[in-house]
Design an enzyme around this catalytic site. Structure first.
Site, mmCIF file in Angstrom:
data_model
loop_
_atom_site.group_PDB
_atom_site.id
_atom_site.type_symbol
_atom_site.label_atom_id
_atom_site.label_comp_id
_atom_site.label_asym_id
_atom_site.label_seq_id
_atom_site.Cartn_x
_atom_site.Cartn_y
_atom_site.Cartn_z
ATOM 1 N N GLU A 96 0.846 -1.197 0.000
ATOM 2 C CA GLU A 96 0.000 0.000 0.000
ATOM 3 C C GLU A 96 0.880 1.246 0.000
ATOM 4 O O GLU A 96 2.015 1.225 0.499
ATOM 5 C CB GLU A 96 -0.921 -0.053 1.239
ATOM 6 C CG GLU A 96 -1.776 1.153 1.513
ATOM 7 C CD GLU A 96 -2.799 1.501 0.439
ATOM 8 O OE1 GLU A 96 -2.408 1.564 -0.739
ATOM 9 O OE2 GLU A 96 -3.960 1.765 0.787
ATOM 10 N N ASP A 97 0.358 2.321 -0.564
ATOM 11 C CA ASP A 97 1.156 3.551 -0.641
ATOM 12 C C ASP A 97 1.298 4.234 0.713
ATOM 13 O O ASP A 97 2.384 4.619 1.122
ATOM 14 C CB ASP A 97 0.576 4.525 -1.690
ATOM 15 C CG ASP A 97 -0.925 4.776 -1.531
ATOM 16 O OD1 ASP A 97 -1.524 4.318 -0.532
ATOM 17 O OD2 ASP A 97 -1.501 5.445 -2.412
ATOM 18 N N ASP A 100 -2.865 5.781 6.829
ATOM 19 C CA ASP A 100 -3.328 7.033 7.431
ATOM 20 C C ASP A 100 -4.200 6.639 8.634
ATOM 21 O O ASP A 100 -3.672 6.248 9.673
ATOM 22 C CB ASP A 100 -4.083 7.790 6.325
ATOM 23 C CG ASP A 100 -4.498 9.197 6.698
ATOM 24 O OD1 ASP A 100 -3.766 9.854 7.428
ATOM 25 O OD2 ASP A 100 -5.570 9.644 6.241
ATOM 26 N N PHE A 149 -0.739 16.176 4.106
ATOM 27 C CA PHE A 149 -1.296 15.503 2.939
ATOM 28 C C PHE A 149 -0.219 15.547 1.864
ATOM 29 O O PHE A 149 0.325 16.601 1.556
ATOM 30 C CB PHE A 149 -2.589 16.170 2.443
ATOM 31 C CG PHE A 149 -3.330 15.276 1.504
ATOM 32 C CD1 PHE A 149 -4.168 14.276 1.992
ATOM 33 C CD2 PHE A 149 -3.156 15.385 0.126
ATOM 34 C CE1 PHE A 149 -4.822 13.403 1.132
ATOM 35 C CE2 PHE A 149 -3.818 14.527 -0.738
ATOM 36 C CZ PHE A 149 -4.647 13.534 -0.234
ATOM 37 N N ARG A 162 -0.133 12.262 -9.372
ATOM 38 C CA ARG A 162 0.440 10.920 -9.233
ATOM 39 C C ARG A 162 1.747 10.785 -10.006
ATOM 40 O O ARG A 162 2.623 10.018 -9.634
ATOM 41 C CB ARG A 162 -0.533 9.863 -9.779
ATOM 42 C CG ARG A 162 -1.818 9.703 -8.991
ATOM 43 C CD ARG A 162 -2.551 8.467 -9.485
ATOM 44 N NE ARG A 162 -3.947 8.419 -9.090
ATOM 45 C CZ ARG A 162 -4.394 7.960 -7.911
ATOM 46 N NH1 ARG A 162 -3.543 7.516 -7.015
ATOM 47 N NH2 ARG A 162 -5.686 7.942 -7.633
HETATM 48 P P1 IMP Z 1 -6.698 5.309 5.512
HETATM 49 O O1 IMP Z 1 -7.820 4.382 5.181
HETATM 50 O O2 IMP Z 1 -7.153 6.532 6.224
HETATM 51 O O3 IMP Z 1 -5.528 4.631 6.188
HETATM 52 O O4 IMP Z 1 -6.193 5.906 4.160
HETATM 53 C C1 IMP Z 1 -5.454 5.194 3.285
HETATM 54 C C2 IMP Z 1 -5.724 5.668 1.873
HETATM 55 O O5 IMP Z 1 -6.031 7.056 1.813
HETATM 56 C C3 IMP Z 1 -4.506 5.473 1.069
HETATM 57 O O6 IMP Z 1 -4.624 4.298 0.325
HETATM 58 C C4 IMP Z 1 -4.459 6.672 0.167
HETATM 59 O O7 IMP Z 1 -5.086 6.372 -1.058
HETATM 60 C C5 IMP Z 1 -5.270 7.735 0.843
HETATM 61 N N1 IMP Z 1 -4.438 8.743 1.528
HETATM 62 C C6 IMP Z 1 -4.248 8.891 2.852
HETATM 63 N N2 IMP Z 1 -3.408 9.900 3.117
HETATM 64 C C7 IMP Z 1 -3.056 10.400 1.922
HETATM 65 C C8 IMP Z 1 -2.158 11.465 1.525
HETATM 66 O O8 IMP Z 1 -1.514 12.151 2.331
HETATM 67 N N3 IMP Z 1 -2.045 11.663 0.196
HETATM 68 C C9 IMP Z 1 -2.719 10.938 -0.744
HETATM 69 N N4 IMP Z 1 -3.538 9.918 -0.412
HETATM 70 C C10 IMP Z 1 -3.713 9.671 0.907
HETATM 71 MG MG MG Z 2 -4.478 4.272 -1.926
#
Ligand code: IMP
Ligand code: MG
Length: 173
Positions: A96-97, A100, A149, A162
């Site tokens: 995963e990238d 968060d 972000f 991207r």
């Molecule tokens: P989570 O479910 O809150 O952990 O968010 C994970 C997903 O949110 C990642 O797969 C990203 O696609 C997106 N995301 C969270 N933070 C960022 C950021 O700082 N930049 C771009 N995408 C983000």
């Molecule tokens: Mg993502």
């Protein structure tokens, strides 16, 4: 929102860390073969760089999870694509990238468990630990970052940025 002038993480830093992560992963799996599951779209860039440094027997699948609109998480992710075959009884490395709140990775793991992989380990390029709402087990982590972000190297803001080769912060206008 606008891009920061300087990258938060330069291309060379990212590339060097990807090499280290690949070494950690190779060491952890030893002789065992495994399947990399790349979470689209954001992790496609990281995943492509990473798999080129993994053993040639490594197989690759993709899952699409979408949960973000702009810079806000929009609730539980939708899965738009899923590899039903190629996972069962396989050792899975989820790539995963960014981690968060943790909701996306937790939901992806839950979805993958339904097709009974032999094991799941996770690898994230970026981790924002201060944002976590749900505990997620991560075995391989590229960089810990503060609550910014970020975009570039696959990460988007409303689908843009991207293509940037480095990682930048998005700042208020
Ligand atoms: P989570 O479910 O809150 O952990 O968010 C994970 C997903 O949110 C990642 O797969 C990203 O696609 C997106 N995301 C969270 N933070 C960022 C950021 O700082 N930049 C771009 N995408 C983000
Ligand atoms: Mg993502």
């Amino acid at each position: 929102m606008r891009l920061s002038d300087e990258p938060l993480l330069h291309t060379a830093e990212i590339a060097a860390r990807v090499v280290e992560l690949a070494a950690e992963i190779r060491h952890a799996y030893g002789e065992a073969t495994f399947t990399v599951v790349v979470v689209l779209k954001g992790a496609a860039w990281f995943g492509a760089d990473l798999v080129r440094l993994l053993p040639p027997t490594t197989t690759v699948e993709f899952i699409r999870a979408k949960s973000y609109v702009g810079d806000r998480s929009a609730g539980p992710p939708e899965f738009a694509l899923f590899p039903e075959s190629g996972i069962t009884d396989q050792h899975v490395l989820l790539v995963e990238d960014i981690l968060d709140t943790g909701h996306t990775l937790a939901a992806v793991c839950e979805r993958l468990l339904k097709v009974c992989p032999a094991s799941i380990k996770t690898c994230v390029l970026l981790d924002k630990p201060s944002r976590r709402e749900i505990a997620v087990d991560v075995q391989f982590r590229g960089f810990e970052i503060d609550d910014h972000f970020v975009v570039g190297y696959g990460l988007d803001y409303n689908e843009q940025y991207r293509a940037l080769p480095a990682i930048y912060r998005m700042l208020p206008e």
